[in-house]
Each structure stands twice: as structure tokens, then as C-alpha cells.
Design a protein around this motif. Structure first.
Motif, PDB file in Angstrom:
ATOM      1  N   THR A  30     -14.588 -45.894 -10.523  1.00  0.00           N
ATOM      2  CA  THR A  30     -15.034 -47.225 -10.949  1.00  0.00           C
ATOM      3  C   THR A  30     -13.936 -47.993 -11.691  1.00  0.00           C
ATOM      4  O   THR A  30     -14.161 -49.124 -12.105  1.00  0.00           O
ATOM      5  N   MET A  31     -12.770 -47.369 -11.846  1.00  0.00           N
ATOM      6  CA  MET A  31     -11.689 -47.969 -12.621  1.00  0.00           C
ATOM      7  C   MET A  31     -10.633 -48.592 -11.714  1.00  0.00           C
ATOM      8  O   MET A  31     -10.531 -48.254 -10.541  1.00  0.00           O
ATOM      9  N   GLU A  32      -9.847 -49.481 -12.286  1.00  0.00           N
ATOM     10  CA  GLU A  32      -8.764 -50.132 -11.557  1.00  0.00           C
ATOM     11  C   GLU A  32      -7.464 -49.359 -11.750  1.00  0.00           C
ATOM     12  O   GLU A  32      -7.305 -48.628 -12.739  1.00  0.00           O
ATOM     13  N   SER A  33      -6.547 -49.548 -10.836  1.00  0.00           N
ATOM     14  CA  SER A  33      -5.247 -48.905 -10.903  1.00  0.00           C
ATOM     15  C   SER A  33      -4.567 -49.213 -12.243  1.00  0.00           C
ATOM     16  O   SER A  33      -4.570 -50.351 -12.705  1.00  0.00           O
ATOM     17  N   GLY A  34      -4.016 -48.162 -12.869  1.00  0.00           N
ATOM     18  CA  GLY A  34      -3.306 -48.318 -14.127  1.00  0.00           C
ATOM     19  C   GLY A  34      -4.161 -48.131 -15.370  1.00  0.00           C
ATOM     20  O   GLY A  34      -3.642 -47.995 -16.470  1.00  0.00           O
ATOM     21  N   GLN A  35      -5.482 -48.128 -15.206  1.00  0.00           N
ATOM     22  CA  GLN A  35      -6.357 -47.931 -16.355  1.00  0.00           C
ATOM     23  C   GLN A  35      -6.365 -46.456 -16.756  1.00  0.00           C
ATOM     24  O   GLN A  35      -6.105 -45.572 -15.937  1.00  0.00           O
ATOM     25  N   VAL A  36      -6.689 -46.203 -18.036  1.00  0.00           N
ATOM     26  CA  VAL A  36      -6.611 -44.847 -18.593  1.00  0.00           C
ATOM     27  C   VAL A  36      -8.004 -44.311 -18.921  1.00  0.00           C
ATOM     28  O   VAL A  36      -8.818 -44.994 -19.550  1.00  0.00           O
ATOM     29  N   LEU A  37      -8.236 -43.079 -18.494  1.00  0.00           N
ATOM     30  CA  LEU A  37      -9.481 -42.363 -18.767  1.00  0.00           C
ATOM     31  C   LEU A  37      -9.187 -41.241 -19.749  1.00  0.00           C
ATOM     32  O   LEU A  37      -8.233 -40.473 -19.566  1.00  0.00           O
ATOM     33  N   ARG A  38     -10.016 -41.139 -20.780  1.00  0.00           N
ATOM     34  CA  ARG A  38      -9.934 -40.013 -21.719  1.00  0.00           C
ATOM     35  C   ARG A  38     -11.115 -39.097 -21.434  1.00  0.00           C
ATOM     36  O   ARG A  38     -12.252 -39.549 -21.366  1.00  0.00           O
ATOM     37  N   VAL A  39     -10.840 -37.814 -21.272  1.00  0.00           N
ATOM     38  CA  VAL A  39     -11.879 -36.818 -21.033  1.00  0.00           C
ATOM     39  C   VAL A  39     -11.896 -35.852 -22.213  1.00  0.00           C
ATOM     40  O   VAL A  39     -10.854 -35.316 -22.601  1.00  0.00           O
ATOM     41  N   LEU A  40     -13.073 -35.624 -22.780  1.00  0.00           N
ATOM     42  CA  LEU A  40     -13.269 -34.646 -23.839  1.00  0.00           C
ATOM     43  C   LEU A  40     -13.953 -33.433 -23.228  1.00  0.00           C
ATOM     44  O   LEU A  40     -14.974 -33.572 -22.549  1.00  0.00           O
ATOM     45  N   ASP A  63      -1.431 -36.792 -20.639  1.00  0.00           N
ATOM     46  CA  ASP A  63      -1.331 -35.888 -21.778  1.00  0.00           C
ATOM     47  C   ASP A  63      -2.560 -34.993 -21.831  1.00  0.00           C
ATOM     48  O   ASP A  63      -3.629 -35.358 -21.329  1.00  0.00           O
ATOM     49  N   GLN A  64      -2.394 -33.829 -22.433  1.00  0.00           N
ATOM     50  CA  GLN A  64      -3.490 -32.913 -22.722  1.00  0.00           C
ATOM     51  C   GLN A  64      -3.240 -32.365 -24.117  1.00  0.00           C
ATOM     52  O   GLN A  64      -2.140 -31.901 -24.405  1.00  0.00           O
ATOM     53  N   THR A  65      -4.261 -32.420 -24.953  1.00  0.00           N
ATOM     54  CA  THR A  65      -4.132 -31.865 -26.298  1.00  0.00           C
ATOM     55  C   THR A  65      -5.317 -30.953 -26.570  1.00  0.00           C
ATOM     56  O   THR A  65      -6.357 -31.055 -25.914  1.00  0.00           O
ATOM     57  N   GLU A  66      -5.148 -30.076 -27.556  1.00  0.00           N
ATOM     58  CA  GLU A  66      -6.223 -29.170 -27.962  1.00  0.00           C
ATOM     59  C   GLU A  66      -6.276 -29.146 -29.474  1.00  0.00           C
ATOM     60  O   GLU A  66      -5.257 -29.106 -30.156  1.00  0.00           O
ATOM     61  N   SER A  67      -7.497 -29.217 -29.999  1.00  0.00           N
ATOM     62  CA  SER A  67      -7.703 -29.118 -31.434  1.00  0.00           C
ATOM     63  C   SER A  67      -9.051 -28.459 -31.679  1.00  0.00           C
ATOM     64  O   SER A  67     -10.079 -28.964 -31.222  1.00  0.00           O
ATOM     65  N   ASP A  68      -9.031 -27.320 -32.360  1.00  0.00           N
ATOM     66  CA  ASP A  68     -10.263 -26.593 -32.697  1.00  0.00           C
ATOM     67  C   ASP A  68     -11.161 -26.349 -31.486  1.00  0.00           C
ATOM     68  O   ASP A  68     -12.380 -26.514 -31.551  1.00  0.00           O
ATOM     69  N   GLY A  69     -10.559 -25.968 -30.360  1.00  0.00           N
ATOM     70  CA  GLY A  69     -11.338 -25.647 -29.169  1.00  0.00           C
ATOM     71  C   GLY A  69     -11.825 -26.844 -28.381  1.00  0.00           C
ATOM     72  O   GLY A  69     -12.598 -26.700 -27.442  1.00  0.00           O
ATOM     73  N   GLU A  70     -11.365 -28.024 -28.732  1.00  0.00           N
ATOM     74  CA  GLU A  70     -11.728 -29.227 -27.979  1.00  0.00           C
ATOM     75  C   GLU A  70     -10.473 -29.767 -27.299  1.00  0.00           C
ATOM     76  O   GLU A  70      -9.441 -29.944 -27.932  1.00  0.00           O
ATOM     77  N   TYR A  71     -10.597 -30.000 -26.009  1.00  0.00           N
ATOM     78  CA  TYR A  71      -9.480 -30.476 -25.204  1.00  0.00           C
ATOM     79  C   TYR A  71      -9.661 -31.957 -24.920  1.00  0.00           C
ATOM     80  O   TYR A  71     -10.767 -32.404 -24.592  1.00  0.00           O
ATOM     81  N   THR A  72      -8.563 -32.691 -25.050  1.00  0.00           N
ATOM     82  CA  THR A  72      -8.570 -34.107 -24.734  1.00  0.00           C
ATOM     83  C   THR A  72      -7.547 -34.321 -23.627  1.00  0.00           C
ATOM     84  O   THR A  72      -6.377 -33.945 -23.763  1.00  0.00           O
ATOM     85  N   ILE A  73      -8.004 -34.900 -22.536  1.00  0.00           N
ATOM     86  CA  ILE A  73      -7.178 -35.096 -21.348  1.00  0.00           C
ATOM     87  C   ILE A  73      -7.121 -36.586 -21.079  1.00  0.00           C
ATOM     88  O   ILE A  73      -8.138 -37.272 -21.097  1.00  0.00           O
ATOM     89  N   TYR A  74      -5.918 -37.084 -20.810  1.00  0.00           N
ATOM     90  CA  TYR A  74      -5.709 -38.498 -20.501  1.00  0.00           C
ATOM     91  C   TYR A  74      -5.189 -38.627 -19.087  1.00  0.00           C
ATOM     92  O   TYR A  74      -4.175 -38.029 -18.725  1.00  0.00           O
ATOM     93  N   LEU A  75      -5.898 -39.394 -18.278  1.00  0.00           N
ATOM     94  CA  LEU A  75      -5.520 -39.629 -16.891  1.00  0.00           C
ATOM     95  C   LEU A  75      -5.346 -41.121 -16.648  1.00  0.00           C
ATOM     96  O   LEU A  75      -6.145 -41.922 -17.103  1.00  0.00           O
ATOM     97  N   LYS A  76      -4.303 -41.454 -15.890  1.00  0.00           N
ATOM     98  CA  LYS A  76      -4.107 -42.846 -15.485  1.00  0.00           C
ATOM     99  C   LYS A  76      -4.497 -42.977 -14.017  1.00  0.00           C
ATOM    100  O   LYS A  76      -4.043 -42.220 -13.170  1.00  0.00           O
ATOM    101  N   ARG A  77      -5.354 -43.940 -13.745  1.00  0.00           N
ATOM    102  CA  ARG A  77      -5.839 -44.182 -12.371  1.00  0.00           C
ATOM    103  C   ARG A  77      -4.682 -44.625 -11.501  1.00  0.00           C
ATOM    104  O   ARG A  77      -3.891 -45.472 -11.878  1.00  0.00           O
ATOM    105  N   LYS A  78      -4.584 -44.014 -10.325  1.00  0.00           N
ATOM    106  CA  LYS A  78      -3.486 -44.372  -9.401  1.00  0.00           C
ATOM    107  C   LYS A  78      -3.684 -45.738  -8.816  1.00  0.00           C
ATOM    108  O   LYS A  78      -4.732 -46.311  -8.811  1.00  0.00           O
TER     109      LYS A  78
END
Length: 78
Positions: A30-40, A63-78
Motif C-alpha cells: 500500500t506504500m509508494e516507492s521510497g517510503q519507509v516501513l518500520r516493523v516491530l 537497518d535492524q536493531t535489537e533492544s531487550d528482545g525486541e527487534y526493529t526493522i526498517y525497510l524502504k519500498r522499492k
């Protein structure tokens, strides 16, 4: 990652594979090219899953980060 750069967020905490990927795929559609999605996520498998997902779909894993067992993933729409 700057909060202003994030277009959408998927909260998949407490979900196991493949749910975080499926929710991300649906959001990215549902996103446009270049937009960023954060996944928890809390599933440790999400780290590898999103690396693979990024290669397979062409969306950029920013990027992918981890803090106290929670992962945060950042994806940019192609």
C-alpha cells in the motif's frame, strides 16, 4: 532512523514467523516507492527472515536493531 522518515509501522510483537513478514508485505503493497516501513517484532527469526525478504523482493533493508528482545526493522519500498 528519523521518525519523520517513517511512513508506516507494523507491530508484529508476539507473532511468530511468518506473520511479521506477511504483515510487512501487506503494508508495503500500500506504500509508494521510497517510503519507509518500520516493523516491530519479538521473534528472533525475524532478523534473518527480513534479510531474505529484502533480497527476494528488492525492497531495501535499511537497518535492524535489537533492544531487550525486541527487534526493529526498517525497510524502504522499492
Amino acid at each position: 532512523m528519523n521518525e519523520a522518515e517513517i511512513t508506516r509501522e507494523v507491530d508484529a510483537r508476539g507473532e511468530k514467523c511468518p506473520v511479521p513478514i506477511l504483515r510487512a508485505k501487506k503494508a508495503l503493497a500500500t506504500m509508494e516507492s521510497g517510503q519507509v516501513l518500520r516493523v516491530l517484532a519479538t521473534d528472533p527469526a525475524a532478523v534473518g527472515d527480513f534479510r531474505f525478504f529484502s533480497r527476494q523482493t528488492g525492497n531495501t533493508l535499511l537497518d535492524q536493531t535489537e533492544s531487550d528482545g525486541e527487534y526493529t526493522i526498517y525497510l524502504k519500498r522499492k
